[in-house]
Write an enzyme that holds these catalytic residues in place. Structure first.
Site, mmCIF file in Angstrom:
data_model
loop_
_atom_site.group_PDB
_atom_site.id
_atom_site.type_symbol
_atom_site.label_atom_id
_atom_site.label_comp_id
_atom_site.label_asym_id
_atom_site.label_seq_id
_atom_site.Cartn_x
_atom_site.Cartn_y
_atom_site.Cartn_z
ATOM 1 N N TYR A 18 0.993 -0.958 -0.106
ATOM 2 C CA TYR A 18 0.038 -0.050 0.041
ATOM 3 C C TYR A 18 0.701 1.206 0.275
ATOM 4 O O TYR A 18 0.615 2.211 -0.645
ATOM 5 C CB TYR A 18 -1.133 -0.055 1.334
ATOM 6 N N HIS A 22 1.258 3.945 -3.054
ATOM 7 C CA HIS A 22 1.071 5.628 -2.846
ATOM 8 C C HIS A 22 2.381 6.444 -3.050
ATOM 9 O O HIS A 22 2.182 7.688 -3.000
ATOM 10 C CB HIS A 22 0.370 5.912 -1.494
ATOM 11 N N TYR A 41 -5.699 16.797 0.431
ATOM 12 C CA TYR A 41 -5.938 15.553 0.659
ATOM 13 C C TYR A 41 -4.740 14.876 1.098
ATOM 14 O O TYR A 41 -3.671 14.785 0.605
ATOM 15 C CB TYR A 41 -6.489 14.761 -0.667
ATOM 16 N N TRP A 76 -7.755 2.362 -10.618
ATOM 17 C CA TRP A 76 -7.038 2.771 -9.354
ATOM 18 C C TRP A 76 -7.872 1.721 -8.455
ATOM 19 O O TRP A 76 -7.324 1.245 -7.649
ATOM 20 C CB TRP A 76 -6.849 4.191 -9.239
#
Length: 114
Positions: A18, A22, A41, A76
């Site tokens: 993960y 990112h 964000y 995604w």
């Protein structure tokens, strides 16, 4: 602008993957998020996989709908969905739990000035 905080649970055995994904979010995904109203964000990850997200947006519903209409988001979400627990096939950007905001310093300061 609405402040939104949400949580998801990354599978413990997928945390490193993960984080790796990112570090290199696709440029067209980054642009799509910005263009559909996902501002300021950020994602925060606890060592056990608890993921907390924060964004500011005029409308969460419109921001989600805007992303749902993009091809890059479909790709995604399909790739990322397998990294999360308890989504039962719901895309991560629709399956998160929104947390209630109970305190915001600037709101409290503004109330003092009234």
């Amino acid at each position: 602008m609405h402040r939104v905080c949400f949580q998801l649970q990354v599978k413990p055995d997928r945390i490193e993957e993960y984080k790796r994904r990112h570090r290199a979010v696709w440029p067209d995904m980054v642009r799509a998020l910005h263009e559909t109203g996902w501002h300021n964000y950020s994602l925060f990850l606890r060592p056990d996989g608890l993921l907390i997200g924060y964004l500011e947006t005029p409308s969460l519903e419109q921001a989600q709908a805007g992303m749902a209409a993009t091809e890059v988001n479909a790709r995604w979400q399909a790739e990322m969905g397998e990294l999360f627990e308890e989504l039962d096939g719901v895309p991560p950007d629709e399956g998160f739990l929104v947390l209630e905001e109970v305190f915001h310093l600037e709101d409290q300061l503004a109330a003092l000035d009234d």
